[in-house]
Design a protein around this motif. Structure first.
Motif, mmCIF file in Angstrom:
data_model
loop_
_atom_site.group_PDB
_atom_site.id
_atom_site.type_symbol
_atom_site.label_atom_id
_atom_site.label_comp_id
_atom_site.label_asym_id
_atom_site.label_seq_id
_atom_site.Cartn_x
_atom_site.Cartn_y
_atom_site.Cartn_z
ATOM 1 N N MET H 1 0.850 -0.963 0.053
ATOM 2 C CA MET H 1 0.152 0.312 -0.007
ATOM 3 C C MET H 1 1.359 0.949 0.186
ATOM 4 S SD MET H 1 -2.137 1.181 3.101
ATOM 5 C CE MET H 1 -2.889 2.964 2.880
ATOM 6 N N ALA H 2 0.478 1.993 -0.855
ATOM 7 C CA ALA H 2 1.229 3.801 -1.026
ATOM 8 C C ALA H 2 1.173 4.261 -0.198
ATOM 9 C CB ALA H 2 1.343 4.076 -2.008
ATOM 10 N N ASP H 3 2.021 4.464 0.737
ATOM 11 C CA ASP H 3 1.755 5.354 2.073
ATOM 12 C C ASP H 3 1.155 6.644 1.521
ATOM 13 O OD1 ASP H 3 2.632 3.899 3.691
ATOM 14 O OD2 ASP H 3 4.678 4.921 4.278
ATOM 15 N N SER H 4 0.147 7.085 2.213
ATOM 16 C CA SER H 4 -0.730 8.563 1.632
ATOM 17 C C SER H 4 0.128 9.142 2.543
ATOM 18 C CB SER H 4 -2.485 8.710 2.336
ATOM 19 O OG SER H 4 -3.065 9.509 1.943
ATOM 20 N N PRO H 5 0.619 11.326 1.913
ATOM 21 C CA PRO H 5 1.165 11.967 2.039
ATOM 22 C C PRO H 5 0.230 12.341 3.845
ATOM 23 C CG PRO H 5 -0.595 12.735 0.744
ATOM 24 C CD PRO H 5 -0.735 11.713 0.761
ATOM 25 N N VAL H 6 1.185 12.537 5.016
ATOM 26 C CA VAL H 6 0.735 12.721 6.314
ATOM 27 C C VAL H 6 1.485 13.819 7.001
ATOM 28 C CG1 VAL H 6 0.129 12.893 8.297
ATOM 29 C CG2 VAL H 6 -0.067 10.479 6.685
ATOM 30 N N GLN H 13 -2.024 15.114 12.910
ATOM 31 C CA GLN H 13 -1.764 14.367 11.489
ATOM 32 C C GLN H 13 -2.601 15.119 10.475
ATOM 33 O OE1 GLN H 13 1.238 12.629 11.731
ATOM 34 N NE2 GLN H 13 1.325 11.921 14.286
ATOM 35 N N LEU H 14 -1.888 16.059 9.766
ATOM 36 C CA LEU H 14 -3.384 16.256 8.632
ATOM 37 C C LEU H 14 -2.897 14.750 7.305
ATOM 38 C CD1 LEU H 14 -2.918 19.917 8.020
ATOM 39 C CD2 LEU H 14 -4.111 18.371 10.025
ATOM 40 N N ASP H 15 -4.277 14.700 7.259
ATOM 41 C CA ASP H 15 -4.765 13.769 6.200
ATOM 42 C C ASP H 15 -5.161 14.560 4.486
ATOM 43 O OD1 ASP H 15 -5.152 11.309 4.909
ATOM 44 O OD2 ASP H 15 -6.833 11.129 5.583
ATOM 45 N N LEU H 16 -3.110 14.071 4.260
ATOM 46 C CA LEU H 16 -3.141 15.283 3.222
ATOM 47 C C LEU H 16 -4.011 14.844 1.824
ATOM 48 C CD1 LEU H 16 0.195 16.996 3.810
ATOM 49 C CD2 LEU H 16 -1.934 17.643 4.321
ATOM 50 N N GLY H 17 -3.181 13.026 2.012
ATOM 51 C CA GLY H 17 -4.240 12.569 1.242
ATOM 52 C C GLY H 17 -5.544 12.776 0.985
#
Lengths: 226, 226, 226, 226, 226, 226, 226, 226
Positions: H1-6, H13-17
């Motif tokens: 799983m490609a990590d989502s940008p945080v 912790q902002l879930d930028l994705g």
């Protein structure tokens, strides 16, 4: 279906046909409305209906401001009721009976709304069942009325007792008065619904207004029969 | 702390000292126990204690099997109570008052347990508050007893009314009888706790046993004073 | 039925016969009443009854105003109790046991009301079951009293433990003290009702007053037996 | 993230990696599954994992059918547990303490699951707090164990008492045993959460399984430390 | 039974033996106690015990007054914790994981209490499951700790997810954070109890303190094993 | 107070004065009573009163046995009502309106009891608000009746809609019909109490009997006015 | 308002216009209806509408009898659904995802109703969050569907996780599956409402039917847009 | 799983994705966050995402402070919404219908969030079912929209009525408006779930935000289909 007249105030849609349909114009529930909104609604109802106009659960300051804008009107502080053009008292009399002094706010609302819409009222208070002689002493008075509103918090037992004493319609109002295990009126509401006295009906917690309107429906039916 | 005697049956630990400590041996709650377990416990209590031995909430078949093993004992079908060596009746009399015929199981348990542990009992039933004359008619009888157990389901209003009529201890037993909005006794339990009559106490739903044991505590105190 | 004397104050109906019928005059519940109403009721009860007159749950300011009008009276700030003409202490002694310091308001009310109506009182506090030695240390003291009021919030386990230690009447008062999952006393109320200790009875949440009055009923029965 | 191995049975997705990840393979909850489904899942877990395989809450008939298909396995009727390849007992010992005989089903499940996954177990039953000497008598035994599971219905007070007696981890299991006001375990669950004994933790109602698995997590941590 | 030492302060009974019995002295719950009472209790514990002394849920003003009287002590405003003589950090490390920023007060209490009694702590916050990558990103960090405290309000799903990711003990703290249908933590409490992840345990709503003490019990057992 | 006549059957106290006091003799609630008890009560009421005698919630077998003993009587299987000496229909007509076919049992009871005590009845069923045209189509019929009983489960919205359409008394009967989140009628009960239509009253869950008796009280008042 | 066509069957009023108004004819809820009533309603709908006709929650015996009378129709035993004239599958595809095997009945109903009214369906089961890899493994499949129905009991955490993984509409179905503290689906219902994933919506407990109909409304809107 | 940008802000912790994954960036729930935290989060989202950034439930003072720090942004006082970079209105239109004026806060939030994320909105208010003509008058307008959000407190009947009138998706928002027996929105929530209108879905109490986000999911699906 013929459309009923509606007055669109932007922030509210007044159901102008309710007065003809049900005998009393829309009653305004005060909390959550701004003074401007109450003023606008009251003015609209006064202009487009002909009978009593009521605003419930308002404090004196709000009442004064609204009366200053609309003109006229009476304020009953115990009942927190603002009223214009009260109806003349008719032949139908309702007793408003309360179990304790803490039940007075709901009882006062029931009495004031009933009076404003043309019902005769008799108030009997503080006759809780822990001292049974008090309610037995007013048994004849209760029986002489056309309906009884019983206002009680705590365990609400007065409704069962009165329901067994009179043959007329009994509307029970559970109140949020009480402490310990009263749970803001839930105990009384459940107890009144589980009453062993047949034919008692119940309205919402603290809803003196609802009880008075229920009696209004009965009085209309009686008036139609006369 | 001096250790209290305990009888280890493998599946149960009998608190043999309870009879001396509290005046009545451990009472066996039947449901959830096998007939073998009930038999073993009853035999152990009979052997190591000297007063009444009780098993509550058992059906007749179980009672017959256990009595066949243990020998002796009486079964009260209304109360679902199995009892050996009942105590002789003392001077203390408790009235067991019920609101309706559906409250009889709990009232029967209260009466039977009370009698088995040596209390005098007077049973008054079906005096619900919807017909107030019935309870008023027995007021003097209630006042002549040393304590009153009020057994009522539905809205439980009888507890408040009796609490106002008598000066003696009133123990209220909410029952799961009733329908509609009785919610298996919760309504009565809450209502009894919110009662406007001062000094009423309440036991668990349907717990005629608990009420009788509460009166036992009172009677012990009275006996100590005599 | 001979009518019981009632004093009609307009806003309240005083049940003057209660003192004779139950040994203590009507006790006034303060909240929801104006200072004028409390003054009027207290004055009426003082004039027409002869024993103690009590007002519960009042703050010091209200107490001072009422005492200024009525004259006399003592105020107990912990119990929030206003009292005139306390009864002399009799032979019956009740222990008031609390589980934690946060249970003190209800325990203080139980103690003060009990003392005002003529019961001897012994106060034992902060003996929660997490440190069992504390309650075991006072076991003999508890056993020497005629009844025990157990005041506990949170999980209310002290009632079960005390119920197993003493043979005398145990009245449990669930309190709204506690946090997390105490739910304003509901947890303790339910737990006390489900207690494994036989014959415990329960009064309403925080009702130190109710517990004291329950003991009063017991003490009357004992006094009658002496 | 490296994908964990999953076995797709059509009607179920077996999380084969759980044994490695958490030390015990997926445990099968029996109710609501057909015998064919249980058989398929058990066979799959036995084939693809190497340690204990457990099915909870199954009756004997189901267990017999499944064992007939899969081969091997032991059935514990008290615990209603079906088990293959139990782990050898390790150094970690947990006490399973119950308040009354009616709590036995949940206690039996806790004990059997704990034993199956390699924990040493000591069973102590029927030490409810109404006879405090019973629990005091086993205090040293409780203190000698590495953790304690307390299984109690009704008011659940045993958890608070044990929590105060021992310093090791205490996992409380509220049970649906009880009557009157036990409300199927809700009273015990709330009471255990409101416990005055610090550091007690609680699992779901009747979940002997959950308690054993919680101890498993602790034992793993201890084993890692050794 | 050898009596445990108790210090009677009049308004409180200090269980001085708890430090020896359970490894940490009595922890003082601040609300409902006067500053004088807190001062007295803290001074008593400091004088008669040797390890950490903690007061929870106090505001800064109270803390300052108490520290002024007692001398020494540190105040953690986020945790609202007042602490003297914190224990040196041991080998056992607990992760404190929170789902959202609103869960911080309970998480801060868990962390501060854990640190004060000698546990190593790692704080991970704002990893709610709506953005699953956040919790997956810290999986290895979670797995490296000896135990995990999961602090979550709303639907509390983080506890189930973490319970499935790690093999170590997981203590779930439902918080009153949330809105709409969170019902002050009841929703999270129920959800955590119904979790599909085996072996999770739950403490009371907002009880970061309870979670830290539960880990303390585990750490003691581990320390004993080392 | 003149005592009201009571017939003591040993297992029940018949309130013989209720017929004169309230216009209908005591109505017997069947469940929980033996066939012998029902027979005895029915015979007693038939002998000592002159109007209708009703037994509610009885199955056909019980009804047949009782009728065999007492003689006469009619059984309505839909309403589960056993009735002797029904009153002739008067001028007052009540509409019984139900939201769905599953509400029929409560609606049938309301209709049958109403008819038995002399009310004219009009039955309208299956006019739930999801297809609003159905209730709008019977609006004139509803308005021509003297009162309306609305029988609805699920969300109970029909009561609000009917309450807005007619000016006559509206008695709402929440039913236990429904699934998912109906919670055995609690949802409908609460919703009817929170109705936005003024002057609606509510009776207990499934209590068609209670609604009919409430209308009886209204009809008596109307009859008195004619 | 033009009246909508209604077919009066005596015991039911069929809202024949619903098919045109909302795209699917009235769906018949089976429980509480006799086989004759179901037969009559199904025959009426088949005669006066042209699309699918569905009866939910019927057992096979009832289905066989009805099909024998009406002719035709298919019965899906898992879904307990009886269906005539299913709609051809359109372009819109919904994923039905369940957390455990015990959730299958509600999931089967959702799938079967969705298929019967013309939605494409993809079933994914047993992907509870305790083994997170399972749901992560189907993430792309979930994202390829136009909407997702999440069916979960116990703590319902799967809804939050799925809600965070996909951008399409998510309808959550709480199920009564689960034990311990699941409370017949209430825990899952509350948890889903308190979900931290934005834009999830919820239907009634076990209402696979309701979820499918909610997707139908969405699919109609999409179809209108195409 | 490609990590989502945080984006790790220390306290969050902002879930930028999320913007790419679900079409709208994380929405900030204001209560419980300091102004500094809100400022930091908003700045982070504005810097790392490209579409709308929203903060809900903030008062004007907070909004002014944050806007002063971050620059730009609009504040809607009725909705208590702070918004930067609102999306241009697309083709999808949602009607926001409220039952009474007291429902306006939740309706305003629904409207404002919907507008900010690019949905067309039509507001219709005060069309409660007690005056049915009002909602019938807007039926065609409702039918012309792509989805309907129904905002209602008290008994929530408007959701059932609207659900029966339109074929498009209906999202019901129970509000805490109301009194008597509304119980802060629980009554409306339960009633909406028990609605007789098929395919209605429900979001959390007062969650205008949740309803708007649910419509966003639908609109995305529609947009994908166009």
């Amino acid at each position: 279906m013929a459309d009923s007249p509606v007055l669109d105030l932007g922030f509210a849609q007044l159901d102008l046909g309710r007065e003809e349909r049900q005998g009393v114009a829309e009653v305004v529930y005060g909390p959550g409305k701004t003074r401007e909104q109450i003023t606008g609604i009251a003015a609209g109802l006064l202009a487009h209906n002909t009978g009593p106009v009521l605003v419930t659960r308002v404090d004196r300051e709000t009442a004064d401001v609204v009366r200053g804008q609309v003109g006229g009107g009476d304020y009953d502080a115990d009942a927190r009721l603002l009223c214009w053009r009260p109806a003349p008292a008719g032949d139908f009399t309702v007793a408003v009976v309360s179990a304790g002094t803490a039940d007075w706010p709901a009882a006062a609302e029931a009495r004031a709304v009933a009076a404003a819409i043309g019902l005769g009222t008799a108030v009997i208070h503080d006759v809780g069942v822990a001292g049974l002689d008090r309610v037995l002493a007013v048994r004849d008075q209760l029986r002489s009325c056309d309906a009884v509103i019983v206002v009680a918090g705590m365990e609400g037992a007065l409704a069962s007792v009165v329901g067994g004493l009179v043959a007329s319609p009994v509307i029970a109002v559970p109140t949020s008065a009480g402490y310990g295990s009263s749970f803001e009126g839930i105990t009384a509401l459940l107890a009144m619904h589980a009453s062993c006295a047949a034919g008692i009906t119940v309205v919402g917690i603290d809803s003196g207004f609802g009880a008075a309107m229920a009696v209004h429906r009965i009085a209309r039916t009686v008036a139609g029969a006369r």
